[in-house]
Scaffold this motif. Structure first.
Motif, mmCIF file in Angstrom:
data_model
loop_
_atom_site.group_PDB
_atom_site.id
_atom_site.type_symbol
_atom_site.label_atom_id
_atom_site.label_comp_id
_atom_site.label_asym_id
_atom_site.label_seq_id
_atom_site.Cartn_x
_atom_site.Cartn_y
_atom_site.Cartn_z
ATOM 1 N N PRO A 19 1.258 -1.290 -0.133
ATOM 2 C CA PRO A 19 -0.386 -0.195 -0.242
ATOM 3 C C PRO A 19 0.826 1.390 0.238
ATOM 4 O O PRO A 19 1.701 1.241 0.714
ATOM 5 C CB PRO A 19 -0.864 -0.292 1.075
ATOM 6 N N CYS A 20 0.513 2.256 -0.940
ATOM 7 C CA CYS A 20 1.109 3.495 -0.608
ATOM 8 C C CYS A 20 1.169 4.386 0.714
ATOM 9 O O CYS A 20 0.006 4.109 1.308
ATOM 10 C CB CYS A 20 0.349 4.740 -1.239
ATOM 11 N N ALA A 21 1.886 4.728 1.491
ATOM 12 C CA ALA A 21 2.313 5.149 2.373
ATOM 13 C C ALA A 21 1.399 6.386 2.513
ATOM 14 O O ALA A 21 1.825 7.201 2.234
ATOM 15 C CB ALA A 21 3.364 4.922 2.612
ATOM 16 N N PRO A 22 1.597 7.337 4.260
ATOM 17 C CA PRO A 22 0.978 7.655 4.211
ATOM 18 C C PRO A 22 1.900 9.366 3.775
ATOM 19 O O PRO A 22 2.601 9.432 3.694
ATOM 20 C CB PRO A 22 0.828 8.895 5.271
ATOM 21 N N GLY A 23 1.357 10.374 2.741
ATOM 22 C CA GLY A 23 1.910 11.659 2.455
ATOM 23 C C GLY A 23 1.755 11.091 0.714
ATOM 24 O O GLY A 23 2.229 11.949 -0.142
ATOM 25 N N THR A 24 1.654 9.502 0.262
ATOM 26 C CA THR A 24 2.076 9.118 -1.190
ATOM 27 C C THR A 24 -0.062 8.997 -1.511
ATOM 28 O O THR A 24 -0.485 8.999 -0.846
ATOM 29 C CB THR A 24 2.868 7.840 -1.541
ATOM 30 N N TYR A 41 -2.043 17.192 0.945
ATOM 31 C CA TYR A 41 -1.424 15.794 2.364
ATOM 32 C C TYR A 41 -1.914 14.813 2.187
ATOM 33 O O TYR A 41 -3.473 14.904 1.593
ATOM 34 C CB TYR A 41 -1.549 16.851 3.414
ATOM 35 N N GLN A 42 -1.805 13.544 2.758
ATOM 36 C CA GLN A 42 -2.625 12.105 2.413
ATOM 37 C C GLN A 42 -2.338 11.494 4.327
ATOM 38 O O GLN A 42 -1.282 11.254 4.348
ATOM 39 C CB GLN A 42 -1.977 11.287 1.523
ATOM 40 N N THR A 43 -3.184 11.750 5.081
ATOM 41 C CA THR A 43 -2.652 11.058 6.545
ATOM 42 C C THR A 43 -3.189 9.590 6.561
ATOM 43 O O THR A 43 -2.097 8.744 7.202
ATOM 44 C CB THR A 43 -3.728 11.404 7.701
ATOM 45 N N ALA A 44 -3.523 8.685 5.594
ATOM 46 C CA ALA A 44 -4.236 7.641 5.773
ATOM 47 C C ALA A 44 -3.084 6.944 4.342
ATOM 48 O O ALA A 44 -2.468 7.202 3.267
ATOM 49 C CB ALA A 44 -5.355 6.939 5.206
ATOM 50 N N LYS A 45 -2.746 5.308 4.831
ATOM 51 C CA LYS A 45 -2.509 4.646 3.506
ATOM 52 C C LYS A 45 -2.899 4.187 2.835
ATOM 53 O O LYS A 45 -4.867 4.245 2.809
ATOM 54 C CB LYS A 45 -1.257 3.477 4.128
ATOM 55 N N SER A 66 0.824 15.167 6.964
ATOM 56 C CA SER A 66 -0.784 15.948 8.298
ATOM 57 C C SER A 66 -0.844 16.691 7.951
ATOM 58 O O SER A 66 0.065 17.768 7.185
ATOM 59 C CB SER A 66 0.299 15.695 9.023
ATOM 60 N N THR A 67 -2.071 17.361 8.080
ATOM 61 C CA THR A 67 -2.420 19.093 8.103
ATOM 62 C C THR A 67 -1.458 19.781 8.585
ATOM 63 O O THR A 67 -1.460 21.302 8.326
ATOM 64 C CB THR A 67 -3.626 18.699 8.613
ATOM 65 N N SER A 68 -0.716 19.081 9.940
ATOM 66 C CA SER A 68 -0.102 20.249 10.089
ATOM 67 C C SER A 68 1.532 21.056 9.749
ATOM 68 O O SER A 68 2.597 22.118 9.449
ATOM 69 C CB SER A 68 1.112 19.273 11.106
ATOM 70 N N GLN A 69 1.293 20.275 8.263
ATOM 71 C CA GLN A 69 2.344 20.325 7.346
ATOM 72 C C GLN A 69 2.130 21.510 6.431
ATOM 73 O O GLN A 69 2.569 21.758 5.937
ATOM 74 C CB GLN A 69 2.752 18.870 6.642
#
Length: 82
Positions: A19-24, A41-45, A66-69
């Motif tokens: 699976p694609c990692a968070p952020g991808t 951004y993407q928080t989930a895989k 993360s949304t913090s980014q």
């Protein structure tokens, strides 16, 4: 180690799906994956798209997980001018 699962085709061929990692993301949610573009951004895989930062916020670069980014445009302009 990243989680993967075994897939079997109708012809009996077996292969692992990662699976694609968070952020991808990718069209299928599995490798090969692309980083989320700047401003997303993407928080989930295992995702097929990235989410846009709120309002006028953006990310400093690609691959935010993360949304913090998501930070303000003014801050980005100050960082880029250094």
């Amino acid at each position: 180690m990243r989680a993967a699962w075994l897939q079997t085709t109708t012809h009996g061929q077996r292969f692992f799906l990662v699976p694609c990692a968070p952020g991808t993301y990718s069209l299928t949610g599995v490798e090969p994956c692309l980083p989320c573009t700047r401003g997303t951004y993407q928080t989930a895989k295992k995702q097929t798209s990235c989410l846009r930062c709120d309002g006028s916020k953006s990310t400093y670069g690609e691959g935010a997980s993360s949304t913090s980014q998501c930070i303000g445009e003014l801050y980005l302009l100050q960082m880029e001018s250094k």
